[in-house]
Design a protein around this motif. Structure first.
Motif, short mmCIF file in Angstrom:
data_model
loop_
_atom_site.label_atom_id
_atom_site.label_comp_id
_atom_site.label_asym_id
_atom_site.label_seq_id
_atom_site.Cartn_x
_atom_site.Cartn_y
_atom_site.Cartn_z
N ARG A 93 80.88 16.09 -14.95
CA ARG A 93 81.51 17.01 -15.91
C ARG A 93 80.65 17.12 -17.17
O ARG A 93 80.02 16.15 -17.59
CB ARG A 93 82.91 16.51 -16.29
N GLU B 98 83.87 18.63 -22.01
CA GLU B 98 85.11 18.51 -21.25
C GLU B 98 85.54 17.06 -21.08
O GLU B 98 86.73 16.76 -21.06
CB GLU B 98 84.95 19.18 -19.88
N TRP C 206 89.71 13.35 -16.27
CA TRP C 206 88.90 13.77 -15.13
C TRP C 206 89.73 14.47 -14.06
O TRP C 206 89.23 15.29 -13.30
CB TRP C 206 88.12 12.60 -14.54
N VAL D 132 90.07 18.45 -13.18
CA VAL D 132 89.32 19.28 -12.25
C VAL D 132 90.17 19.68 -11.05
O VAL D 132 89.89 20.68 -10.39
CB VAL D 132 88.03 18.59 -11.73
N SER E 283 86.56 25.66 -8.45
CA SER E 283 85.83 26.48 -9.40
C SER E 283 84.64 25.64 -9.87
O SER E 283 84.77 24.72 -10.67
CB SER E 283 86.72 26.89 -10.58
N GLN F 86 83.04 24.19 -13.45
CA GLN F 86 83.41 23.01 -14.24
C GLN F 86 82.57 21.79 -13.90
O GLN F 86 82.74 20.75 -14.50
CB GLN F 86 84.90 22.70 -14.03
N TYR F 87 81.71 21.88 -12.91
CA TYR F 87 80.85 20.76 -12.58
C TYR F 87 79.42 21.02 -13.07
O TYR F 87 79.02 22.16 -13.25
CB TYR F 87 80.81 20.52 -11.07
N THR F 88 78.69 19.94 -13.29
CA THR F 88 77.30 20.08 -13.70
C THR F 88 76.51 18.89 -13.17
O THR F 88 77.07 17.79 -13.01
CB THR F 88 77.18 20.14 -15.23
#
Lengths: 289, 427, 286
Positions: free
Chosen positions: C38, C42, C48, C51, C57, C60-62
């Motif tokens: 994340r 956020e 956590w 999510v 979607s 929202q992740y990286t």
């Protein structure tokens, strides 16, 4: 067996040498320092011992260490035993074992980080980043400062972190021992009409006794000097102090080697019952040969 | 199977040993170098390396920086006692510097390092028995209350200029159905320092600098009425559940770094946050869209007793030397210079100690303003907890604040600290 | 009939209990894993589990956190250093401990009980108390800052537990094995290599894992004897250095936690098959 006079020393020599250098010699130095003030400035007699047994924070640490020894050992050993016995009966044993073991591989920094996200507190009305408070407020409750709820709740919650990390150790050792019990023994008991609980009580437990003794000893010893969980999560504030953390502070922060050494010496004394228990086990094992 | 296992292990072992052994000799290239141990990591470490780069280039001296983080006290003490200290170290605080100086481990900087452009207040802080044992690389100003000018304007609040106005404003905010203060103190093993900063700032304003100094040196007891009064003033804010975001539990458990975020929620969960200059870094990291000076700003923590005016509280980054070599001297002179301090503070938004640092280096108007305040301070005092023996300053003072906020009666708290102080100063 | 039903019910119950416990155990790790993917803003503003509102979607992740951690200058060198520290730091103590455990279990010599008791007692010595005297000695030997110094240190600190665990296992092997070996004229060294080592593989594998984990995750011992300069720092220290002294960069710490636990898990999985026969195999007779 044929063993000469010299041969045993060839086998244990390196180990004994290293132990003496790394642990015995510093321990003797520690005992010596415990009778001096500060950094060894002047002879203190029993003053450091008097201080340790009268100082409020250190007394709290004694209470908490007792709590850790009882609760942590009970739960890690029982959970480890339960997993060892129960997982043997299911096909997905390996997956679950890995899941239980993973926390042992996580560094303390990582473990502390994730448990913060479980115990975190945010004021009512703002989004909760802690799982426990998200659940509590989700049911319409007030957020709770989990780690400040002294003296019982916060200590138990820190112990939970320890149980989560160390049950994997107990499970690995106990599961291996369990798999080694000859299945015929259990089958024979079942044919004699014993139910599963009776098989567990009459066959499994007695067979696991040596393994349980080893695991329990390791856990008690380990938890007597429990340090890192408390160090990273509360650093002993809110009534969660433990002896090893106190020792660390006295030594490296306050530069009082006398008091720090005294705490270490007390840890050494507290281990005596465990040693007596182990020497009995040791003898028992040899008697049965 | 076992034999194979054993053979493989032995081969791997030997390979590792061969691979590892040449490493130490490789390092010993005949080169001028200085070892420097610091507790800085992350961005602070980057900033330090940037600061050192021109020096290394110009002199050819290799500064080997070793980051030891939170384990600094352990590493420093063990190495010093084993006789292998780093050449130069960033010492956590003047209290610890004094202990090393008294043990005879530090190099006196008198006549070695050019400190004429450093204010006397900072030189005095690093002086033990007439010898200067440390130089300040930078400072932080602590007597600041952060707020959002937009939120203040929207609610029609005025900046308070006295303690009574501050309390009145707090009451007004509560009357408006809102919460005045963001006061998260959680800081891992250092939890409590936020509260000690508050008490020190108040003590300076209620008792004045002379009594403050006596308190630091334990010439007055912790149970002295002036000390008690400072704690009670702090209690007027922190113990009021409706004054503080999250109440006392919030004060104890919300990380100090996240606490100011409450000022920038919509609607604001809190309106004021007393904290040092370095908090700006955290505000911008969590809220990158905010513009310093517009979306957030600070006012100076207001005076309490008029006769003591508005003294300023601060802290700083201290550098000391354990070895005296020509390279160490060169490095220390560089770190004391306007050039080095300009780079360092420009990177981190800290305040320079050297007077000749060009105010243009400060990354934004707020930091420049804080630097101006510090330079023009009539009365400046250093963080008391950093000056006291660690058993008090980083021990019972911190835990005492936590106990006080947690509901322990003030007299009990003060007696506990006093008992440890008698012990610690007596040595 | 009823018996069958009861047995089915209890099996069902068994599965439910196991799965509930496993989920509870996994929850913190799952949280750690999600947090590591994340973005920092956020992480600070919501839990956590947020999510799961829209698990697919992907905005929202990286992977930025992992890029930062793995891409940090010196991370590759740190991995190598950790290996150089951990492999001998595991093999040396376990080897020495195996010899000692065998002697404690099956050889008769004066002072045997005392020495074993001493080993147990040494389990409780807090490492922090040993740093100053040992570092002083290392300084005189001139080995501070070299890898052999830390191998020695981890050997000394790891021995008590390794000896203790292995002695209990080896002591539980059936005595007939040794009797027959003795009749065949095998020397103790031969019985050690021919009987003890092959039979002890599961026990040794477990001890190897625990010792490896402890050395791999250690930060303080490395810092004391090896120092924190880039040519020797292990992964743990490199990770700790990602975060400023006052910073609380959770997003980086969580990603780093996974990066640094990858190798220990590989070790665990690769040694797991030896656990079929256990660490205390012979001890059933107790």
């Amino acid at each position: 067996m044929r063993t000469g006079r010299v041969q045993p020393w060839l086998f244990i020599g390196p180990a004994v040498g290293l132990l003496v250098f790394f642990l015995v010699y510093p321990s003797i130095y520690t005992i010596f320092l415990s009778f001096f003030y500060g950094m060894g400035e002047s002879f203190a007699g029993w003053a450091n011992y008097v201080h340790v047994f009268t100082d409020r924070t250190t007394l709290t640490a004694f209470r908490n260490n007792a709590l850790w020894v009882v609760v942590f050992t009970t739960f890690t050993v029982s959970f480890g035993l339960a997993f060892a016995v129960l997982l043997d009966r299911v096909r997905y044993e390996k997956i679950i074992k890995s899941i239980i073991f993973i926390p042992m591989a996580i560094s303390m920094v990582g473990a502390a980080t994730i448990w913060r996200f479980i115990y975190a507190f945010r004021p009512e009305g703002s989004p909760q980043v802690g799982l426990l408070n998200a659940i509590v407020t989700g049911f319409g409750g007030q957020p709770v400062g989990w780690l400040t709820e002294a003296p019982w709740l916060n200590n138990f919650l820190l112990i939970v972190v320890g149980i989560w990390m160390w049950t994997g150790f107990c499970m690995v050792v106990l599961s291996a021992a369990y798999k080694n019990i000859p299945r015929e023994l259990m089958e024979a008991a079942r044919i004699d009409g014993a139910n599963e609980w009776q098989v567990f009580g009459k066959v499994t437990l007695p067979s696991l006794k040596p393994a349980l003794a080893v695991v329990a000893t390791t856990m008690v010893v380990f938890v007597l000097k429990i340090f890192d969980i408390v160090f990273v999560m509360t650093d002993g504030l809110f009534g969660t102090e433990v002896l090893a953390n106190r020792m660390y502070k006295e030594m490296f922060l306050f530069m009082d080697f006398g008091r720090a050494s005294t705490i270490a010496v007390i840890l050494l004394l507290l281990i005596i019952p465990v040693m007596v228990f182990n020497i009995r086990q040791f003898r028992e094992q040899e008697m049965l040969r | 199977m076992s034999r194979k296992f054993l053979t493989v292990s032995l081969v791997v072992l030997l390979a590792m040993m061969l691979a590892a052994c040449p490493a130490p000799t490789e390092v010993e290239v005949p080169q001028r170098s200085v070892s420097m141990a610091v507790l800085w990591a992350g961005e602070e470490l980057e900033a330090l390396l940037t600061t050192l780069a021109p020096f290394e280039q110009r002199t050819g001296i290799d500064v080997v920086v070793e980051t030891v983080g939170r384990e600094m006290p352990v590493v420093l003490l063990t190495r010093v006692l084993a006789g292998i200290p780093p050449d130069v170290a960033a010492i956590p605080n003047p209290g610890q510097m004094r202990e090393f100086a008294e043990m005879g481990d530090l190099v006196s900087l008198n006549g070695i390092v050019d400190l004429v452009d450093h204010p006397k207040a900072f030189l005095d802080l690093a002086t033990v028995d007439g010898h200067i044992y440390g130089l300040f690389l930078s400072a932080d100003l602590k007597s600041l209350v952060w707020y959002s000018p937009k939120a203040f304007a929207a609610a029609g609040y005025e900046i308070p200029t006295t303690w009574d106005e501050l309390i009145a404003l707090s009451e007004q905010i509560v009357a408006d159905g809102k919460t005045p203060w963001a006061l998260g103190m959680e800081s891992g093993g250092a939890t409590g320092w936020v509260g000690t900063d508050w008490i020190e700032d108040i003590m300076l304003r209620t008792a004045g600098p002379e009594l403050y100094d006596k308190w630091v040196n334990h010439e007055i007891p912790w149970t002295h009425p002036a000390v008690k009064k400072a704690w009670e003033h702090f209690g007027q804010i922190v113990l009021r559940e409706d004054f503080v975001d999250g109440g006392t539990v919030g004060a104890l458990t919300i990380p100090f770094s996240e606490s100011p975020n409450a000022l920038f929620t919509d609607p604001p969960r809190a309106y004021m946050h007393r904290q040092a200059t370095f908090i700006q870094h955290f505000i911008l990291e969590a809220n990158p869209d905010l513009v310093p000076g517009e979306d957030f700003s600070f006012f100076v923590f207001p005076p309490i007793s008029p006769e003591h005016g508005t003294p300023l509280l601060g802290a700083g980054d201290l550098i000391s030397a354990f070895r005296d070599t020509p390279e160490v001297r060169e490095l220390l002179n560089y770190l004391a210079s306007a050039e080095a301090q300009g780079i360092w503070v420009g990177e981190l938004g800290k305040l320079a100690v050297n007077r000749n640092v060009d105010p243009a280096v400060y990354p934004d108007p707020l930091t420049a303003k804080a630097a101006g305040l510090l330079a023009g301070a009539e009365v400046f005092r250093f963080d008391a907890s950093d000056l006291m023996p660690a058993a008090v300053g980083a021990g019972t003072f911190w835990s005492g604040v936590v106990d006080y906020v947690g509901g322990t009666p003030l007299d009990t708290v003060l007696q506990t600290i006093e008992a440890s102080a008698i012990d610690a100063y007596g040595r | 009939m009823m018996d069958k039903l009861a047995s089915k019910l209890s099996r069902g119950l068994l599965h439910i209990v196991i799965i509930i416990l496993a989920v509870a155990w996994m929850l913190p790790t799952v949280g750690l894993l999600i947090t590591s993917f994340r973005p920092p803003a956020e992480v600070a503003h919501s839990g956590w589990w947020a999510v799961f509102e829209h698990p697919f979607s992907f905005a929202q992740y990286t992977v930025e956190n992992y890029v930062t951690v793995i891409g940090k200058v010196g991370m590759g060198r740190a991995f190598l250093n950790s290996l150089i520290i951990s492999i001998p730091g595991t093999i040396i103590p376990v080897t020495i401990a195996a010899f000692a455990a065998y002697a404690f279990a099956w050889m008769k010599f004066p002072g045997r009980q005392f020495l074993f008791l001493l080993t147990v007692a040494l389990l409780v010595v807090p490492l922090q108390m040993t740093f100053i005297p040992i570092l002083r000695a290392f300084t005189q030997l001139g080995i501070v800052g070299t890898f052999p110094a830390i191998w020695l240190a981890h050997t000394g600190y790891g021995l008590p537990l390794a000896i203790y665990l292995l002695r209990n296992f080896i002591g539980g092997l059936p005595s007939e094995l040794f009797d027959s070996a003795s009749i065949d004229g095998a020397s103790p060294l031969q019985s050690f290599f021919r009987i003890v080592l092959p039979l002890s593989v599961p026990a040794i594998a477990s001890v190897v894992i625990f010792q490896f984990l402890w050395v791999w995750n250690d930060l303080l011992v490395a810092l004391i004897y090896l120092g924190g300069t880039p040519d020797v720092v292990p992964v743990t220290l490199q990770v700790a250095n990602l975060v400023g002294s006052r910073g609380q960069d959770w997003h980086l710490l969580t990603a780093a936690a996974f990066v640094s636990m990858a190798l220990p898990l590989v070790v665990f999985f690769s040694l797991q098959r030896y656990f079929v026969r256990g660490i205390l195999a012979g001890s059933v007779k107790g």
